[in-house]
Scaffold this motif. Structure first.
Motif, short mmCIF file in Angstrom:
data_model
loop_
_atom_site.label_atom_id
_atom_site.label_comp_id
_atom_site.label_asym_id
_atom_site.label_seq_id
_atom_site.Cartn_x
_atom_site.Cartn_y
_atom_site.Cartn_z
N ALA A 74 60.05 139.44 -93.72
CA ALA A 74 59.41 139.64 -95.02
C ALA A 74 58.21 138.74 -95.30
CB ALA A 74 60.45 139.50 -96.14
N PRO A 75 58.24 137.44 -94.96
CA PRO A 75 57.07 136.60 -95.25
C PRO A 75 55.78 137.09 -94.58
CG PRO A 75 58.98 135.23 -94.81
CD PRO A 75 59.37 136.63 -94.45
N ARG A 76 55.89 137.84 -93.48
CA ARG A 76 54.70 138.30 -92.77
C ARG A 76 53.86 139.23 -93.65
NH1 ARG A 76 54.89 141.44 -88.60
NH2 ARG A 76 53.26 140.41 -87.39
N TRP A 77 54.48 139.95 -94.58
CA TRP A 77 53.70 140.85 -95.41
C TRP A 77 53.68 140.45 -96.89
CZ3 TRP A 77 56.38 143.53 -99.21
CH2 TRP A 77 57.76 143.65 -99.04
N MET A 78 54.72 139.81 -97.38
CA MET A 78 54.73 139.44 -98.80
C MET A 78 53.68 138.37 -99.10
SD MET A 78 58.75 139.68 -99.92
CE MET A 78 58.36 139.94 -101.67
N GLU A 79 53.48 137.45 -98.18
CA GLU A 79 52.42 136.46 -98.36
C GLU A 79 51.04 137.11 -98.21
OE1 GLU A 79 52.59 133.48 -99.39
OE2 GLU A 79 54.57 132.64 -98.91
N HIS A 80 50.89 137.97 -97.23
CA HIS A 80 49.60 138.62 -96.97
C HIS A 80 49.11 139.40 -98.18
CE1 HIS A 80 46.46 140.80 -94.75
NE2 HIS A 80 46.90 141.89 -95.36
N TYR A 81 50.02 140.10 -98.84
CA TYR A 81 49.65 140.95 -99.97
C TYR A 81 49.76 140.23 -101.32
CZ TYR A 81 49.40 144.99 -96.85
OH TYR A 81 49.05 145.87 -95.85
N GLY A 82 49.96 138.90 -101.29
CA GLY A 82 49.89 138.13 -102.51
C GLY A 82 51.10 138.20 -103.41
N LYS A 83 52.30 138.16 -102.81
CA LYS A 83 53.53 138.19 -103.60
C LYS A 83 54.42 136.97 -103.32
CE LYS A 83 52.50 142.15 -105.44
NZ LYS A 83 52.14 142.22 -106.88
N PRO A 84 53.88 135.75 -103.36
CA PRO A 84 54.70 134.57 -103.06
C PRO A 84 55.81 134.32 -104.07
CG PRO A 84 52.57 133.90 -103.91
CD PRO A 84 52.48 135.38 -103.66
N ALA A 85 55.58 134.67 -105.34
CA ALA A 85 56.62 134.45 -106.35
C ALA A 85 57.79 135.39 -106.13
CB ALA A 85 56.05 134.63 -107.76
N ASP A 86 57.50 136.63 -105.77
CA ASP A 86 58.57 137.58 -105.49
C ASP A 86 59.30 137.21 -104.20
OD1 ASP A 86 57.81 138.96 -107.76
OD2 ASP A 86 56.46 140.29 -106.66
N LEU A 87 58.57 136.70 -103.24
CA LEU A 87 59.21 136.20 -102.02
C LEU A 87 60.14 135.05 -102.37
CD1 LEU A 87 59.59 136.08 -98.95
CD2 LEU A 87 57.55 134.63 -98.84
N THR A 88 59.71 134.17 -103.26
CA THR A 88 60.57 133.06 -103.68
C THR A 88 61.87 133.57 -104.27
OG1 THR A 88 58.74 131.53 -104.08
CG2 THR A 88 60.77 131.12 -105.29
N HIS A 89 61.79 134.57 -105.12
CA HIS A 89 63.01 135.15 -105.69
C HIS A 89 63.93 135.67 -104.59
CE1 HIS A 89 65.70 137.57 -108.17
NE2 HIS A 89 65.45 138.58 -107.35
N MET A 90 63.37 136.38 -103.64
CA MET A 90 64.16 136.91 -102.54
C MET A 90 64.80 135.78 -101.73
SD MET A 90 62.86 139.43 -99.51
CE MET A 90 63.79 139.62 -97.98
N MET A 91 64.03 134.74 -101.45
CA MET A 91 64.57 133.61 -100.67
C MET A 91 65.69 132.91 -101.43
SD MET A 91 61.22 132.02 -98.71
CE MET A 91 60.36 131.50 -100.19
N LYS A 92 65.54 132.76 -102.73
CA LYS A 92 66.59 132.13 -103.53
C LYS A 92 67.87 132.96 -103.48
CE LYS A 92 63.75 129.65 -106.94
NZ LYS A 92 63.37 129.60 -108.38
N GLN A 93 67.73 134.28 -103.55
CA GLN A 93 68.91 135.15 -103.51
C GLN A 93 69.62 135.04 -102.16
OE1 GLN A 93 69.08 135.36 -106.85
NE2 GLN A 93 70.14 137.30 -106.43
N TRP A 94 68.85 134.95 -101.08
CA TRP A 94 69.46 134.76 -99.77
C TRP A 94 70.15 133.39 -99.69
CZ3 TRP A 94 70.48 137.21 -95.20
CH2 TRP A 94 70.09 138.54 -95.12
N HIS A 95 69.53 132.37 -100.25
CA HIS A 95 70.17 131.05 -100.27
C HIS A 95 71.48 131.10 -101.04
CE1 HIS A 95 67.64 127.33 -99.04
NE2 HIS A 95 67.58 128.26 -98.12
#
Length: 546
Positions: free
Chosen positions: A366-387
């Motif tokens: 997921a980080p390969r495209w979420m960062e590229h398309y400018g969604k770091p906050a949404d990626l953070t939410h996803m990472m927190k849920q996985w944690h």
């Protein structure tokens, strides 16, 4: 939650077994995990007592991965295998897993690429899997392009011209093979012949199609089952591979070849968008042998995004209608392998199911495209849920979980390398300091309510240290404090420590105070996913080591 895992017992065992945790520090991993004299990982962290579950799970992830580094058929060096019930390396995932693991053992990171390059057939075919006693040839099974991960590994860790040359030659031959045997319909797109071509075991996408090609030969398509199909994700992998090949060629001074690869890449990118995208649904689909869409909304969509096939405008439409839609892919525990509201979603969720389960491999990609398309906050939410899901069962690294509950499938047991890598990678993306594209990324967010947390990174320019304590994050480079931050955000600096921009990594607006060594303070309001240039204090900044 009933999953057969005793959290209390594991925590007790982790805290006593190791002596690996000395005063909260993950001590000398090169001695405790890799053996005396082994290559020292570039990362280390110290966590407070209030982060017991994270500390124990992180250490367990390192042990899990170390245990999965073994030898496979006809290759002399140990490689990081898939783990759990999967005894070997697979082309769709092992190179990227090696890339992520290279932060801890660059030699294994390289081996996870060389194992495919050095066993490549004379006709250019790269084996889909290499196990302890066999090599697989019954499908192409590719996702993240091995050319792309090899290029990134070269930039980040290897810096060896021979590795780049080997990767370039091997991936060129692989592209030739794919054009020769997986373009039978003459469209210029990459074709799928069987379920395993995309690694989508038990997916409704491939209902009625055999798992493997006839005679275990990836050159042969089965008859009477609607294949060859034109596949958006396989074609995206070809596109991403060609982009990487173009960059390799430029590095080696072969500009004419680079131009040719860029032209080929653009050609297949245009075909993917023109023939395999439905704008009404905002999704990519296979086209079967009758040229009809196979209308199952699955993670083939995110694989296309992973290679940056679409422009920002198209991405926003896809993101709005599909990815960030809580009825589709933005589940409580993102991202399901089939959209929640797709009739084909498979319940109850079986083991090894790409029919709906949220997969660790998708999370790792997921980080390969979420960062590229400018969604770091949404990626953070996803990472927190996985944690959250992983810390409920610390040390149990499983392949998949229910996207609604975060409960892991336990039938295959733990020990799954991609899940352990997700834990490590997400921890550093949430709380640590990372080196990316010649810049330093400082993730100012505390991992625990109380105590001091320290993340240290060894870089070519010197040691970087990020300290979270007392509601503040302090940034150090070569022992010198370069900035202290109040507020949760990502600070991006150049390699000399000069702050360049602040990135909004929370799902709400954050007020950030930036305290510079000269005594000045800058105050910034940072919205989710926003990028704000730093201001006050930068003009007085003294670069470290310039």
């Amino acid at each position: 939650m009933s999953n057969g895992f005793n959290r209390r017992t594991f925590l007790k065992r982790s805290m006593s077994a190791g002596a690996a945790l000395m005063g909260g520090r993950l001590a000398a991993p090169n001695d405790l995990l890799w053996g005396e004299g082994a290559h020292a990982p570039s990362r280390s962290m110290t966590l407070p007592d209030s982060a017991t579950a994270l500390r124990a799970t992180y250490e367990a992830a390192l042990h899990c991965l170390k245990g999965n580094v073994v030898n496979v058929f006809q290759f002399p060096s140990p490689v990081l295998t898939e783990g759990a019930v999967y005894h070997g390396v697979w082309l769709e995932c092992a190179p990227q897993e090696g890339l992520v693991y290279s932060e801890y053992d660059p030699a294994v990171g390289r081996a996870n690429h060389d194992v495919f390059f050095q066993t490549q057939r004379e006709d250019g075919y790269i084996h889909c899997s290499i196990k302890p006693t066999t090599m697989g040839a019954g499908q192409i099974q590719m996702v993240v392009p091995i050319a792309a991960t090899a290029l990134e590994l070269y930039h980040q860790k290897i810096h060896a011209s021979q590795f780049l040359e080997d990767a370039y030659k091997s991936c060129w031959r692989w592209d030739d093979w794919l054009v020769r045997y997986r373009n039978t319909r003459g469209t210029g797109l990459c074709e799928g012949f069987c379920t395993y071509d995309t690694g989508h075991d038990h997916s409704p996408r491939w209902a009625g199609v055999p798992s493997q090609c006839p005679q275990a030969d990836a050159r042969l398509a089965p008859r009477g089952v609607g294949v060859p199909r034109l596949c958006p994700d396989l074609s995206a992998t070809v596109f991403g591979g060609r982009i990487a090949l173009a960059k390799m060629a430029r590095i080696m001074g072969r500009n004419d070849e680079a131009d040719a690869w860029e032209e080929k890449a653009e050609h297949i990118r245009e075909l993917i968008v023109a023939r395999l995208y439905d704008p009404d649904v905002a999704c990519f689909f296979d086209r079967d042998i009758d040229n009809k869409f196979v209308r199952v909304r699955g993670d083939a969509l995110t694989r296309v995004l992973g290679e940056h096939v679409v422009d920002q405008s198209m991405f926003q439409e896809i993101y709005r209608k599909q990815i960030h839609n809580p009825n589709a892919f933005w589940a409580p525990y993102p991202l399901p392998s089939i959209a929640l509201d797709d009739p084909a979603f498979v319940r109850p969720i079986p083991r090894n199911s790409w029919g709906g389960a949220t997969q660790a491999l998708t999370a790792l990609r997921a980080p390969r495209w979420m960062e590229h398309y400018g969604k770091p906050a949404d990626l953070t939410h996803m990472m927190k849920q996985w944690h959250i899901a992983m810390l409920r069962v610390p040390g149990f690294f499983a392949q998949q979980m229910d996207p609604l509950t975060g409960e892991f499938t336990v039938k295959d047991g733990g020990g799954y390398s991609p899940a352990a890598l997700v834990l490590l990678d997400y921890t550093w993306r949430l709380y640590g300091v990372r080196e990316q594209d010649g810049e330093l990324e400082w993730n100012c967010r505390t991992p625990a309510a109380q105590g001091e947390a320290v993340f240290e990174l060894r870089t070519a320019g010197g040691g970087a240290r990020l300290v979270h304590a007392g509601g503040k994050s302090s940034l150090f480079l070569k022992g010198k404090n370069i900035l202290t931050v109040e507020g949760t955000a990502r600070i991006v600096s150049d390699r000399y420590g000069r702050p360049l921009r602040v990135v909004g990594t929370e799902n709400e607006e954050v007020v950030c105070k930036l305290h510079y060594p000269n005594g000045s303070t800058g105050v910034l309001r940072v919205a989710p996913n926003a990028v704000v240039k730093t201001g006050s204090g930068v003009e007085h900044f003294q670069p470290v080591g310039q």
